[in-house]
Design an enzyme around this catalytic site. Structure first.
Site, PDB file in Angstrom:
ATOM      1  N   LYS A  11       0.834  -1.203   0.000  1.00  0.00           N
ATOM      2  CA  LYS A  11       0.000   0.000   0.000  1.00  0.00           C
ATOM      3  C   LYS A  11       0.876   1.263   0.000  1.00  0.00           C
ATOM      4  O   LYS A  11       2.094   1.185   0.232  1.00  0.00           O
ATOM      5  CB  LYS A  11      -0.927  -0.036   1.224  1.00  0.00           C
ATOM      6  N   TYR A  51     -12.083  -2.303  -3.220  1.00  0.00           N
ATOM      7  CA  TYR A  51     -12.549  -2.451  -1.837  1.00  0.00           C
ATOM      8  C   TYR A  51     -14.076  -2.445  -1.742  1.00  0.00           C
ATOM      9  O   TYR A  51     -14.622  -2.082  -0.700  1.00  0.00           O
ATOM     10  CB  TYR A  51     -11.955  -1.340  -0.972  1.00  0.00           C
ATOM     11  N   ASN A 114      -1.555  -0.185   7.042  1.00  0.00           N
ATOM     12  CA  ASN A 114      -1.003  -1.461   7.495  1.00  0.00           C
ATOM     13  C   ASN A 114      -0.145  -2.150   6.422  1.00  0.00           C
ATOM     14  O   ASN A 114      -0.042  -3.374   6.387  1.00  0.00           O
ATOM     15  CB  ASN A 114      -2.130  -2.364   8.009  1.00  0.00           C
ATOM     16  N   HIS A 117      -1.672  -5.581   1.520  1.00  0.00           N
ATOM     17  CA  HIS A 117      -2.940  -6.278   1.306  1.00  0.00           C
ATOM     18  C   HIS A 117      -2.639  -7.668   0.785  1.00  0.00           C
ATOM     19  O   HIS A 117      -1.714  -7.842  -0.014  1.00  0.00           O
ATOM     20  CB  HIS A 117      -3.780  -5.524   0.253  1.00  0.00           C
ATOM     21  N   GLU A 128      -9.878  -9.569  -7.472  1.00  0.00           N
ATOM     22  CA  GLU A 128      -8.907  -8.477  -7.266  1.00  0.00           C
ATOM     23  C   GLU A 128      -7.808  -8.473  -8.329  1.00  0.00           C
ATOM     24  O   GLU A 128      -7.407  -7.411  -8.803  1.00  0.00           O
ATOM     25  CB  GLU A 128      -8.278  -8.614  -5.873  1.00  0.00           C
TER      26      GLU A 128
HETATM   27  P1  IDP Z   1      -7.610  -6.968   5.676  1.00  0.00           P
HETATM   28  O1  IDP Z   1      -6.780  -6.001   4.845  1.00  0.00           O
HETATM   29  O2  IDP Z   1      -6.818  -7.533   6.828  1.00  0.00           O
HETATM   30  O3  IDP Z   1      -8.271  -8.024   4.833  1.00  0.00           O
HETATM   31  P2  IDP Z   1     -10.213  -5.692   5.880  1.00  0.00           P
HETATM   32  O4  IDP Z   1     -11.133  -5.817   7.035  1.00  0.00           O
HETATM   33  O5  IDP Z   1     -10.579  -6.411   4.618  1.00  0.00           O
HETATM   34  O6  IDP Z   1      -8.752  -6.102   6.367  1.00  0.00           O
HETATM   35  O7  IDP Z   1     -10.068  -4.135   5.579  1.00  0.00           O
HETATM   36  C1  IDP Z   1      -9.453  -3.675   4.391  1.00  0.00           C
HETATM   37  C2  IDP Z   1      -8.553  -2.521   4.747  1.00  0.00           C
HETATM   38  O8  IDP Z   1      -9.344  -1.440   5.233  1.00  0.00           O
HETATM   39  C3  IDP Z   1      -7.558  -2.799   5.884  1.00  0.00           C
HETATM   40  O9  IDP Z   1      -6.408  -3.471   5.449  1.00  0.00           O
HETATM   41  C4  IDP Z   1      -7.267  -1.397   6.369  1.00  0.00           C
HETATM   42  O10 IDP Z   1      -6.355  -0.704   5.504  1.00  0.00           O
HETATM   43  C5  IDP Z   1      -8.638  -0.740   6.255  1.00  0.00           C
HETATM   44  N1  IDP Z   1      -9.437  -0.859   7.510  1.00  0.00           N
HETATM   45  C6  IDP Z   1     -10.047  -1.954   7.993  1.00  0.00           C
HETATM   46  N2  IDP Z   1     -10.699  -1.712   9.147  1.00  0.00           N
HETATM   47  C7  IDP Z   1     -10.481  -0.405   9.398  1.00  0.00           C
HETATM   48  C8  IDP Z   1     -10.889   0.467  10.463  1.00  0.00           C
HETATM   49  O11 IDP Z   1     -11.590   0.089  11.403  1.00  0.00           O
HETATM   50  N3  IDP Z   1     -10.444   1.770  10.380  1.00  0.00           N
HETATM   51  C9  IDP Z   1      -9.686   2.233   9.343  1.00  0.00           C
HETATM   52  N4  IDP Z   1      -9.290   1.440   8.327  1.00  0.00           N
HETATM   53  C10 IDP Z   1      -9.669   0.142   8.346  1.00  0.00           C
HETATM   54 MG    MG Z   2      -9.838  -7.950   3.484  1.00  0.00          MG
END
Ligand code: IDP
Ligand code: MG
Length: 139
Positions: A11, A51, A114, A117, A128
């Site tokens: 990212k 997304y 984070n 992905h 995707e």
């Molecule tokens: P993942 O990337 O571990 O699969 P997902 O729940 O699919 O997690 O969420 C996609 C992305 O959205 C996350 O990697 C993160 O960048 C962002 N995200 C998820 N939950 C939150 C939140 O509660 N606050 C802000 N960003 C979030």
């Molecule tokens: Mg996810």
């Protein structure tokens, strides 16, 4: 043994922080083969589509803004149980809670920023990868 492919996206935070080599290296050292690799910038429409499962959630617009804020590095990797293993290697979504030794656990202190992905299922991978790569890239 089931050879699978999965999609990894470094990212914008990971690219800005100079973690591209580190992230690619971890997947290579684990034993995965890189099938396709490119740097690109997601536009708003692409990010919303990528997304789309999160549309309507409180973090959706921030997430789209974040992921379009700079270039990303996308790659398709291949190896035994790639989908599950890559998810283990990236760690929990929230970098503050991700286990040390995982990519997020080692490099992120944020739930949004984070670093990386990884597709969470075969269906997610297929959807995707089609957004970011052409058929010819994955042949
Ligand atoms: P993942 O990337 O571990 O699969 P997902 O729940 O699919 O997690 O969420 C996609 C992305 O959205 C996350 O990697 C993160 O960048 C962002 N995200 C998820 N939950 C939150 C939140 O509660 N606050 C802000 N960003 C979030
Ligand atoms: Mg996810």
């Amino acid at each position: 043994m089931a050879v699978e492919r999965t999609l990894i996206v470094i990212k914008p935070d990971g690219v800005k922080r100079g973690l591209v080599g580190e992230v690619i290296s971890r997947f290579e050292r684990k034993g995965f083969r890189i099938v396709a690799l490119k740097m690109l910038r997601m536009d708003k429409r692409t990010a919303e589509e990528f997304y789309s499962v999160h549309r309507g959630k409180h973090f959706f617009s921030d997430l789209v803004e974040f992921v379009t804020s700079g270039p990303v590095v996308a790659m398709v990797i291949e190896g035994d149980s790639a989908i599950e293993v890559a998810r283990l290697m990236i760690g929990a979504t929230d970098g503050r809670k991700a286990a040390p030794g995982t990519i997020r656990g080692d490099y992120s202190l944020s739930v949004q920023e984070n670093v990386v992905h990884a597709s969470d299922s075969k269906e997610s991978y297929e959807r995707e990868a089609r957004i970011l790569f052409g058929e010819e890239d994955l042949a």
